[in-house]
Write a protein that holds these residues in place. Structure first.
Motif, PDB file in Angstrom:
ATOM      1  N   ARG A 143       0.824  -1.205   0.000  1.00  0.00           N
ATOM      2  CA  ARG A 143       0.000   0.000   0.000  1.00  0.00           C
ATOM      3  C   ARG A 143       0.865   1.264   0.000  1.00  0.00           C
ATOM      4  O   ARG A 143       1.864   1.353   0.697  1.00  0.00           O
ATOM      5  CB  ARG A 143      -0.904   0.047   1.243  1.00  0.00           C
ATOM      6  N   TRP A 145       0.055   4.901   1.211  1.00  0.00           N
ATOM      7  CA  TRP A 145      -1.002   5.585   1.944  1.00  0.00           C
ATOM      8  C   TRP A 145      -1.417   6.854   1.202  1.00  0.00           C
ATOM      9  O   TRP A 145      -0.577   7.634   0.747  1.00  0.00           O
ATOM     10  CB  TRP A 145      -0.555   5.893   3.371  1.00  0.00           C
ATOM     11  N   THR A 146      -2.715   7.035   1.055  1.00  0.00           N
ATOM     12  CA  THR A 146      -3.265   8.151   0.291  1.00  0.00           C
ATOM     13  C   THR A 146      -3.124   9.456   1.069  1.00  0.00           C
ATOM     14  O   THR A 146      -2.899   9.447   2.286  1.00  0.00           O
ATOM     15  CB  THR A 146      -4.750   7.917  -0.012  1.00  0.00           C
ATOM     16  N   GLU A 149      -5.428   9.321   4.007  1.00  0.00           N
ATOM     17  CA  GLU A 149      -4.937   8.453   5.074  1.00  0.00           C
ATOM     18  C   GLU A 149      -3.774   9.108   5.822  1.00  0.00           C
ATOM     19  O   GLU A 149      -3.685   9.034   7.050  1.00  0.00           O
ATOM     20  CB  GLU A 149      -4.508   7.104   4.492  1.00  0.00           C
ATOM     21  N   SER A 176       1.991   4.032  -9.703  1.00  0.00           N
ATOM     22  CA  SER A 176       0.911   4.911 -10.141  1.00  0.00           C
ATOM     23  C   SER A 176       1.400   6.044 -11.029  1.00  0.00           C
ATOM     24  O   SER A 176       0.628   6.607 -11.805  1.00  0.00           O
ATOM     25  CB  SER A 176       0.207   5.515  -8.921  1.00  0.00           C
ATOM     26  N   GLN A 178       2.130   8.860  -9.897  1.00  0.00           N
ATOM     27  CA  GLN A 178       1.871  10.078  -9.140  1.00  0.00           C
ATOM     28  C   GLN A 178       3.034  10.367  -8.202  1.00  0.00           C
ATOM     29  O   GLN A 178       3.769   9.473  -7.804  1.00  0.00           O
ATOM     30  CB  GLN A 178       0.578   9.937  -8.336  1.00  0.00           C
ATOM     31  N   GLU A 285       0.660  -1.382  -4.902  1.00  0.00           N
ATOM     32  CA  GLU A 285       0.807  -0.033  -5.448  1.00  0.00           C
ATOM     33  C   GLU A 285       2.266   0.398  -5.488  1.00  0.00           C
ATOM     34  O   GLU A 285       2.619   1.368  -6.151  1.00  0.00           O
ATOM     35  CB  GLU A 285      -0.005   0.949  -4.605  1.00  0.00           C
TER      36      GLU A 285
END
Length: 370
Positions: A143, A145-146, A149, A176, A178, A285
């Motif tokens: 993961r 973290w967004t 989050e 991603s 990003q 991710e």
């Protein structure tokens, strides 16, 4: 396929720099901070939100794991609870228990779109603790973290008055495209955060141990680093050379490598859907490590040994990624490294499928008919 390094050649730019360094001898490097590495590192960290670092805001380390131990040692006392998530890269809970602290572990929840943080449990675990150990990107679930989050984690750190150590070693291995947001990108938490990072995962140089402890609070960085004192050791000359060359010249190699890893991740996902649909896997991710749930298999109780004996594939066993209180919860999980050639990955998956399918058939043969 268990240990976390890549089965790829090292970037030519790094090899060239290492050869050049060897030709100039192997004396001491600039122990107070390499004048070429530091500006490159600061510029890279700024792209992740770690801007305006003070002059003494970066301390070099022989690796990230010593930074985990030093932070626990400096910011907590024996017997105290230390908050972290489970499953987690095992030096997290080892740093806690080896130093006589207690793991306040918060199991991640299996949500519809992957692993999620249990916020109520995190808040409860944080009561009475002084340190949160964060893995971002998260190992072993992959993961990233967004922003939302991260914002909630920052709110938690502020409301419960926590120090935070954020291991961001895999930040450059994201899929991603990003930009990466460091935990300490938010000025609200900068004074209480230690960030740990290094080049060894992204640039496939685990044999040249080096890392950095980063903080906007220079006093906190000094406190953590000085607690370990001479016990920690220091980075080596070739390690400094490697990191400098990586940041300066190996960007194209890294981009190509991440693209190949992403294709391997997608291939792994498609293979499991087609041939082993009962295996639960949320595509990662970041990182090149797949966290696979094989609890539906009749040999889940010794799945690592089963795969080694029957498929001749070595993987990391799920319980490794939890302290004693939670090990049983992750029996039947494995962590598999997919940073290898497509041919080797395919062979490994084919071997695993044959062994796993054979185990399923044996169970069906022994089940009574009604």
């Amino acid at each position: 396929m268990w240990i976390a390094d890549m089965d790829f050649p090292v970037a030519p730019a790094i090899l060239s720099a290492l050869h050049e360094r060897l030709n100039h001898g192997l004396g001491y490097h600039m122990m107070a901070g390499d004048p070429q590495l530091m500006p490159l590192l600061r510029a890279h960290l700024a792209t992740q939100g770690l801007t305006d670092l003070p002059d003494d805001g970066i301390a070099m380390l022989p690796g990230v794991v010593p930074g985990l131990y030093a932070t626990v040692h400096a910011l907590t006392t024996p017997g105290e609870p230390v908050v972290t998530m489970t499953p987690i890269y095992h030096p997290f809970h080892l740093a806690i228990t080896d130093l006589g602290r207690r793991v306040a572990g918060v199991p991640l929840r299996e949500g519809e779109h992957g692993y999620e943080i249990n916020w109520a449990a995190m808040d409860a675990a944080a009561r009475g603790s002084r340190l949160l150990m964060l893995c971002h990107p998260h190992n072993p679930t992959g993961r990233v973290w967004t922003p939302l989050e991260l914002e909630k984690l920052r709110d938690l750190a502020l409301s419960r008055d926590l120090f935070v150590v954020s291991d961001e070693l895999h930040a450059d291995l994201r899929f991603s495209g990003q930009s990466f947001e460091s935990f300490a990108a938010d000025p609200r938490v900068r004074s209480r955060t230690i960030t740990l990072t290094g080049p060894c995962k992204a640039y496939n140089a685990a044999g040249l141990g080096i890392g950095a402890m980063i903080g906007h609070n220079a006093g906190l960085v000094k406190r953590v680093k000085s607690t370990a004192g001479g016990l920690m050791g220091h980075e080596g000359a070739l390690s400094v050379t490697m990191w400098r060359a990586a940041l300066r010249d190996a960007g194209p190699w890294l981009a190509e490598t991440v693209a190949y890893l992403k294709d391997n991740r997608d291939f792994l996902s498609a293979y499991l859907r087609e041939h082993l649909p009962w295996v639960k896997f949320t595509p990662v991710e970041a990182t090149y490590l797949a966290w696979l749930d094989l609890r539906a298999h009749p040999r889940a109780g010794d799945i690592q040994k089963f795969l080694l004996d029957e498929a001749r594939v070595a993987v990391h066993d799920g319980p490794v990624f939890a302290s004693d209180a939670w090990k049983a919860q992750y029996q039947g999980f494995i962590r598999l490294n997919f940073a290898t050639s497509r041919a080797i990955l395919t062979e490994a998956l084919d071997r695993m499928r044959e062994a796993l399918d054979g185990g399923m058939e044996k169970r069906q043969e022994t089940e009574p008919a009604f």
